[in-house]
Design an enzyme around this catalytic site. Structure first.
Site, mmCIF file in Angstrom:
data_model
loop_
_atom_site.group_PDB
_atom_site.id
_atom_site.type_symbol
_atom_site.label_atom_id
_atom_site.label_comp_id
_atom_site.label_asym_id
_atom_site.label_seq_id
_atom_site.Cartn_x
_atom_site.Cartn_y
_atom_site.Cartn_z
ATOM 1 N N LYS A 208 0.839 -1.206 0.000
ATOM 2 C CA LYS A 208 0.000 0.000 0.000
ATOM 3 C C LYS A 208 0.873 1.255 0.000
ATOM 4 O O LYS A 208 0.674 2.164 -0.770
ATOM 5 C CB LYS A 208 -0.924 -0.014 1.220
ATOM 6 C CG LYS A 208 -1.820 1.204 1.292
ATOM 7 C CD LYS A 208 -2.674 1.214 2.539
ATOM 8 C CE LYS A 208 -3.330 2.587 2.674
ATOM 9 N NZ LYS A 208 -4.056 2.758 3.930
ATOM 10 N N GLU A 214 11.014 -4.465 3.844
ATOM 11 C CA GLU A 214 11.063 -5.911 3.579
ATOM 12 C C GLU A 214 10.580 -6.209 2.158
ATOM 13 O O GLU A 214 11.197 -6.973 1.407
ATOM 14 C CB GLU A 214 10.171 -6.681 4.567
ATOM 15 C CG GLU A 214 10.592 -6.572 6.019
ATOM 16 C CD GLU A 214 9.918 -5.414 6.754
ATOM 17 O OE1 GLU A 214 9.688 -4.353 6.122
ATOM 18 O OE2 GLU A 214 9.635 -5.553 7.953
ATOM 19 N N GLY A 269 -4.413 -1.651 5.416
ATOM 20 C CA GLY A 269 -3.747 -2.853 4.897
ATOM 21 C C GLY A 269 -4.449 -4.131 5.317
ATOM 22 O O GLY A 269 -4.692 -5.024 4.491
ATOM 23 N N ARG A 270 -4.815 -4.241 6.579
ATOM 24 C CA ARG A 270 -5.417 -5.490 7.080
ATOM 25 C C ARG A 270 -6.867 -5.668 6.628
ATOM 26 O O ARG A 270 -7.486 -6.674 6.918
ATOM 27 C CB ARG A 270 -5.282 -5.564 8.598
ATOM 28 C CG ARG A 270 -5.725 -4.328 9.349
ATOM 29 C CD ARG A 270 -5.187 -4.301 10.771
ATOM 30 N NE ARG A 270 -5.550 -3.092 11.504
ATOM 31 C CZ ARG A 270 -4.847 -1.971 11.497
ATOM 32 N NH1 ARG A 270 -3.743 -1.884 10.791
ATOM 33 N NH2 ARG A 270 -5.238 -0.924 12.207
ATOM 34 N N GLU A 355 -3.629 -5.671 15.484
ATOM 35 C CA GLU A 355 -3.104 -4.407 14.966
ATOM 36 C C GLU A 355 -4.188 -3.325 15.039
ATOM 37 O O GLU A 355 -3.887 -2.134 15.124
ATOM 38 C CB GLU A 355 -2.606 -4.574 13.513
ATOM 39 C CG GLU A 355 -1.632 -3.488 13.081
ATOM 40 C CD GLU A 355 -0.871 -3.817 11.806
ATOM 41 O OE1 GLU A 355 0.325 -4.142 11.859
ATOM 42 O OE2 GLU A 355 -1.491 -3.745 10.723
ATOM 43 N N HIS A 386 -4.403 -32.116 19.896
ATOM 44 C CA HIS A 386 -3.273 -32.918 20.367
ATOM 45 C C HIS A 386 -2.089 -32.039 20.754
ATOM 46 O O HIS A 386 -0.968 -32.518 20.853
ATOM 47 C CB HIS A 386 -2.876 -33.923 19.285
ATOM 48 C CG HIS A 386 -4.004 -34.839 18.928
ATOM 49 N ND1 HIS A 386 -4.240 -36.013 19.603
ATOM 50 C CD2 HIS A 386 -5.000 -34.716 18.018
ATOM 51 C CE1 HIS A 386 -5.323 -36.594 19.089
ATOM 52 N NE2 HIS A 386 -5.802 -35.821 18.126
ATOM 53 N N LYS A 512 10.339 -0.281 13.478
ATOM 54 C CA LYS A 512 10.865 -0.089 12.113
ATOM 55 C C LYS A 512 12.003 0.927 12.136
ATOM 56 O O LYS A 512 13.019 0.755 11.466
ATOM 57 C CB LYS A 512 9.759 0.441 11.186
ATOM 58 C CG LYS A 512 8.695 -0.550 10.809
ATOM 59 C CD LYS A 512 7.764 0.091 9.792
ATOM 60 C CE LYS A 512 6.515 -0.731 9.580
ATOM 61 N NZ LYS A 512 5.497 -0.047 8.795
HETATM 62 O O1 F6P Z 1 3.005 -3.856 9.910
HETATM 63 C C1 F6P Z 1 2.643 -2.545 9.640
HETATM 64 C C2 F6P Z 1 2.026 -2.416 8.302
HETATM 65 O O2 F6P Z 1 1.930 -1.081 8.045
HETATM 66 C C3 F6P Z 1 0.665 -3.106 8.172
HETATM 67 O O3 F6P Z 1 -0.356 -2.360 8.687
HETATM 68 C C4 F6P Z 1 0.589 -3.331 6.709
HETATM 69 O O4 F6P Z 1 -0.404 -4.257 6.379
HETATM 70 C C5 F6P Z 1 1.986 -3.822 6.431
HETATM 71 O O5 F6P Z 1 2.811 -3.021 7.273
HETATM 72 C C6 F6P Z 1 2.442 -3.708 5.007
HETATM 73 O O6 F6P Z 1 2.359 -2.389 4.531
HETATM 74 P P1 F6P Z 1 2.431 -2.047 3.011
HETATM 75 O O7 F6P Z 1 1.276 -2.681 2.314
HETATM 76 O O8 F6P Z 1 2.373 -0.547 2.945
HETATM 77 O O9 F6P Z 1 3.734 -2.570 2.471
#
Ligand code: F6P
Length: 547
Positions: A208, A214, A269-270, A355, A386, A512
């Site tokens: 987003k 990452e 995002g979620r 979150e 189990h 971060k």
């Molecule tokens: O973990 C924090 C966060 O901002 C989440 O809310 C989001 O889903 C994720 O990182 C990934 O963010 P992006 O889609 O901007 O890469």
């Protein structure tokens, strides 16, 4: 002076504490025995989804009081604000419109005077058309090869929702294989690339913000790998696409504008699997099934926005969860899907719930002096029986749970499904009923007194352990859409009552920033000024890491 959220200062809050004290010794076993109509009065069905909430430590009075609590928090008012696009994500001054993503074409929702529904339709059509082209072979690789594999590179909400839904809807799979790479641990990407032919692979860079380190690092590594396999920069256009609300950042990264599918800043995002972030799912199941998935979510939205609070599925799930969390001080909530395809649902719900509601500051900046978000955890049934069920049955903690059980399996193999369902129902029954000392004694009648007195207490199950059961006719795209929207709204109900902004996530930011500072220090020799533990761990890494 900021206005404080007064929910824990209301009379109804105090009344619920009082009600908890006066009902906490009731045993569900007795409540069922006293009222044969308990299930009848405590279930709700919407299309192919049944919620049985009768196995909870509640009475009709509890529900009435909880509904009053929702009213005191102006839940209806907040639902209306969300639905019509008010900027209820106050700290980021954004509307919260994941529900708009599943509206029919004829609807309209305005953000700053602009109807966003046509924008949603346009981007969805583009993304669905791309997914169809990949699946039907009309989108070819740069060397003219048919695409066989799609790799989604994204993390958090840009991974968990689409991944979970892709696994859940595997029986609806079209032609291509869809992979997910989230972790910056090189193993994740490397092990995925090992399986792939670059000529037949499309990468989706899903972010987003288009600023998540990452994801960008993995996307760059994938591009380098692709170029090392005999492809040129000019070939990237047929093999790399992006999904982002930051279209300019994606194009700057090197993705052709025509290959960027837009999402909008008013979807968190979620909550974004319904947007172009759902592209890997669209590739996996195709347009018709993706549209059914949206229709299921829309059906849940319609129910949520219109049904009376007392008979409203997400409201009930939210209120009952809050009853334990706030008034019983239960810290965690387990989610147990009895469906192999739903095995990533607990992970998705962890992000969705924790979150969103893992906050101790109210939406106006005030400190909340009560507990909020539950620790969400779980694992697929029956495997977890189990593993951790011992603690649910005989441990000392109150752990409410949700059992998710499909009536029909997509894989009718012998008696497997019947055994699976029997296990799910048996667990909820055992958790509710328990086993008394007298029953344990009676079972051990053949033993001598001493052995019986030693063993019987160990065979006692206190019971009264609450659970909701969600039965789906089958895990279809429509029913999965309903299920996910149900949990989204549950989280909203709880966040609204607690007075938190469920749509920001400032708590993720600090780590971060520190990671960005530590990362170069792992490779250089600069003097460290962290705490003694962090300094020593960095030094240990420097000493033992082979360059
Ligand atoms: O973990 C924090 C966060 O901002 C989440 O809310 C989001 O889903 C994720 O990182 C990934 O963010 P992006 O889609 O901007 O890469």
């Amino acid at each position: 002076m900021l206005q404080t959220h007064p929910i824990n200062h209301t009379a109804i809050w105090a009344q619920l504490h009082q009600h908890q004290r006066s009902t906490r010794f009731l045993h569900m076993r007795d409540l069922f025995a006293q009222n044969p109509a308990r299930f009848e009065q405590m279930h709700v069905q919407l299309h192919g989804l049944l919620l049985d909430y009768s196995k909870n430590r509640i009475t009709e009075d509890t529900l009435q009081l909880l509904v009053q609590l929702a009213e005191a928090a102006d839940l209806r008012g907040w639902m209306d604000k969300m639905r019509r696009g008010d900027a209820i994500n106050i700290s980021e001054n954004r509307a919260v419109l994941h529900t708009a993503l599943r509206l029919p074409e004829s609807a309209s929702v305005y953000v700053n005077g602009h109807n966003v529904v046509p924008d949603i339709q346009r981007e969805r059509e583009r993304a669905l058309a791309f997914a169809e082209a990949v699946n039907n072979g009309s989108h070819l690789g740069a060397h003219g090869d048919t695409i066989t594999d799609v790799v989604n590179i994204g993390i958090g909400g840009s991974d968990l929702g689409p991944q979970m839904a892709t696994l859940a809807l595997k029986p609806y799979r079209q032609r291509v294989n869809v992979h997910f790479v989230a972790n910056v641990d090189g193993a994740n990407l490397a092990q995925t690339l090992e399986q792939l032919n670059p000529a037949r692979t499309v990468f989706i860079v899903a972010s987003k913000s288009f600023a998540t380190p990452e994801t960008l690092l993995n996307a760059r590594a994938a591009r380098t790998w692709f170029l090392q396999q005999g492809f040129a920069e000019a070939d990237i256009g047929r093999h790399f696409v992006a999904v982002s609300s930051q279209v300019a950042a994606a194009t700057e990264f090197g993705i052709a504008p025509a290959n960027v599918f837009a999402m909008f800043d008013w979807v968190g995002g979620r909550y974004s699997v319904w947007s172009a972030i759902g592209l890997p799912l669209m590739c996996a199941v195709g347009a018709a099934h993706f549209n059914d998935f949206l229709a299921g979510a829309h059906a849940m939205d319609t129910h949520f926005f219109n049904a009376p609070l007392r008979h409203n599925m997400p409201v009930l799930l939210g209120l009952i969860g809050l009853w334990y969390n706030t008034f019983y001080e239960a810290a965690s909530h387990a989610v147990i899907p009895y469906d192999h395809g739903l095995r990533r649902l607990p992970a998705h719900l962890q992000q969705l719930d924790m979150e969103s509601n893992g906050k101790q500051t109210g939406r106006l900046g005030e400190h909340l002096d009560f507990d909020t978000g539950a620790v969400i955890w779980g694992e697929e049934g029956v495997n977890c029986q189990h593993a951790f069920f011992q603690l649910l049955h005989q441990g000392s903690r109150l752990i409410p749970s949700d059992f998710i059980v499909p009536v029909q399996s997509h894989y009718p193999l012998g008696k497997q499904h019947q055994v699976l369902v029997a296990n799910a129902l048996a667990q909820t029954e055992a958790l509710m009923r328990g086993k008394t000392l007298a029953e344990a004694h009676a079972e051990l009648a053949h033993l001598d007194n001493q052995s019986r007195d030693m063993l019987a207490p160990q065979k006692v199950f206190p019971g009264n352990q609450p659970s909701n059961t969600l039965m789906l006719d089958a895990v279809t795209p429509f029913n999965l859409g309903m299920l996910l929207a149900l949990y989204e709204h549950k989280v909203f109900v709880q966040g609204t009552i607690w007075g938190v902004n469920s749509f920001d996530q400032w708590g993720v930011e600090y780590g971060k920033v520190l990671a960005a500072a530590i990362e170069p220090q792992l490779a250089n020799t600069e003097t460290l000024a962290h705490d003694a533990s962090t300094n020593a761990l960095i030094a240990h890494y420097r000493k033992h890491h082979e360059h």
